[in-house]
Write an enzyme that holds these catalytic residues in place. Structure first.
Site, PDB file in Angstrom:
ATOM      1  N   GLU A  31      -0.791  -8.712   5.073  1.00  0.00           N
ATOM      2  CA  GLU A  31      -0.619  -8.797   6.532  1.00  0.00           C
ATOM      3  C   GLU A  31      -1.957  -8.713   7.257  1.00  0.00           C
ATOM      4  O   GLU A  31      -2.035  -9.000   8.448  1.00  0.00           O
ATOM      5  CB  GLU A  31       0.344  -7.702   7.018  1.00  0.00           C
ATOM      6  CG  GLU A  31      -0.233  -6.294   7.164  1.00  0.00           C
ATOM      7  CD  GLU A  31      -0.428  -5.565   5.846  1.00  0.00           C
ATOM      8  OE1 GLU A  31      -0.151  -6.151   4.775  1.00  0.00           O
ATOM      9  OE2 GLU A  31      -0.885  -4.401   5.883  1.00  0.00           O
ATOM     10  N   HIS A  33      -3.356  -5.809   1.108  1.00  0.00           N
ATOM     11  CA  HIS A  33      -2.678  -6.002   2.390  1.00  0.00           C
ATOM     12  C   HIS A  33      -2.592  -7.470   2.804  1.00  0.00           C
ATOM     13  O   HIS A  33      -3.470  -7.944   3.531  1.00  0.00           O
ATOM     14  CB  HIS A  33      -3.443  -5.249   3.485  1.00  0.00           C
ATOM     15  CG  HIS A  33      -3.324  -3.761   3.392  1.00  0.00           C
ATOM     16  ND1 HIS A  33      -2.336  -3.062   4.025  1.00  0.00           N
ATOM     17  CD2 HIS A  33      -4.070  -2.855   2.729  1.00  0.00           C
ATOM     18  CE1 HIS A  33      -2.474  -1.763   3.763  1.00  0.00           C
ATOM     19  NE2 HIS A  33      -3.517  -1.608   2.977  1.00  0.00           N
ATOM     20  N   CYS A  47       0.847  -1.202   0.000  1.00  0.00           N
ATOM     21  CA  CYS A  47       0.000   0.000   0.000  1.00  0.00           C
ATOM     22  C   CYS A  47       0.883   1.253   0.000  1.00  0.00           C
ATOM     23  O   CYS A  47       1.574   1.521  -0.965  1.00  0.00           O
ATOM     24  CB  CYS A  47      -0.957  -0.066   1.192  1.00  0.00           C
ATOM     25  SG  CYS A  47      -2.356   1.035   1.009  1.00  0.00           S
TER      26      CYS A  47
END
EC number: 6.3.5.3
Lengths: 82, 227
Positions: free
Chosen positions: B197, B195, B86
């Site tokens: 994560e 994302h 990002c």
């Protein structure tokens, strides 16, 4: 002392959806003669006395930090500051 | 394997990144503040999402001027894995570690939802745990994720198989060729808007992102550990 005025816009080849939307509303309220509208940024720098060439350092600052040449065009004007 | 999570003023996915490595993978990880000047003790570098420097001027532009970025460039040149997610992707393009740039989303809206990604290239150190063509679910959260590059750069990306992830079906931001993530020519720097994560545990909606981190560790072990 100098005043430097820097104008930054998205490159011609890149769509500016914000500009197109604003142009759309101008057309809607009767300004049909507006052909294109592009939104950009304006930066104003005050530069103190220096031995360095102003034109050269402004260009450097534009290419290193102030603009991203992959997506943006810029031009600048240098004026005497009061 | 020891990871660095780079933290800028305004980073906000650093804790998720740390959690993914430490709690889900069980590997070593440390936060590294942007004023630091040494990354030599780390095996991999993670640049998290967020709004570094409030996205002032342009996303990633100010972060790119930080001390730590010279070290990130060294790590990348040394062949260490560097992942930017990002805002991290935006910083990597500003730094010239990845080609192109991220423009405002086509519809000018901040998009925050889970999207389907297609793994276009599973032959990278970031994607060896996936199948080629596999579709995975990963969340996005960005206002400027519309990947752009010129035609010449795009041709290079395609010729070298540098397009790693594309949006499958619906493209949320208008990116060129539905690009969601690319690697550099050497294949050790990955930038992606979604994302991974945030997708490391079934409890919070899916774990498709965990395989990306597992891929990095697997490759590193193969290169560095002799059994």
């Amino acid at each position: 002392m100098k005043k430097v005025k820097i104008y930054v816009t998205l490159r011609e080849s890149i769509l500016d959806p914000q500009g197109s939307a604003v142009k759309g509303s101008l057309t809607q309220i009767g300004y049909e003669e507006v052909q294109d509208l592009r939104i950009g940024k304006y930066l104003e720098l005050t530069i103190g006395d220096t031995d360095r060439d102003i034109d050269t350092i402004v260009k450097e600052m534009c290419e290193k930090v102030l603009t991203n040449v992959v997506i943006e065009d810029y031009r600048f004007e240098i004026e005497e500051a009061n | 394997m020891k990871f660095a999570v780079i933290v800028f003023p305004g980073s906000n996915c650093d804790i998720d990144m740390y959690h993914a490595i430490k709690d889900e993978l069980g590997e070593e990880v440390e936060y590294v503040w942007h004023t630091e000047t040494d990354l030599s003790q780390f095996d991999g570098v993670l640049i998290p999402g967020g709004f570094s420097y409030g996205d002032y001027l342009r996303c990633g532009a100010m972060a790119n001027q930080s001390n730590i970025m010279a070290e990130v460039k060294k790590a990348a040149a040394a062949g260490k894995p560097v992942l930017g997610v990002c805002n991290g992707f935006q910083i990597l393009t500003e730094a010239g570690l990845l080609p192109g740039a991220l423009l405002r989303n086509r519809d000018l809206k901040f998009m925050c939802r889970t999207v389907q990604l297609k793994v276009e290239n599973n032959n990278t150190l970031f994607t060896n745990h996936y199948e080629e063509g596999q579709v995975i679910n990963i969340p996005i959260a960005h206002g400027e994720g519309n990947y752009y590059c010129d035609e010449e750069t795009l041709a290079k990306l395609q010729a070298n198989n540098q397009i790693v992830f594309t949006y499958s079906g619906d493209n949320p931001n208008g990116s060129l060729e539905d690009i969601a993530g690319i690697v550099n020519e050497q294949g050790n720097v990955l930038g992606m808007m979604p994302h991974p994560e945030r997708a490391v545990d079934e409890l919070v909606g899916g774990a498709d992102g965990l395989e990306l981190f597992k891929s990095i560790v697997k490759q590193w072990r193969e290169n560095h550990v002799n059994n």
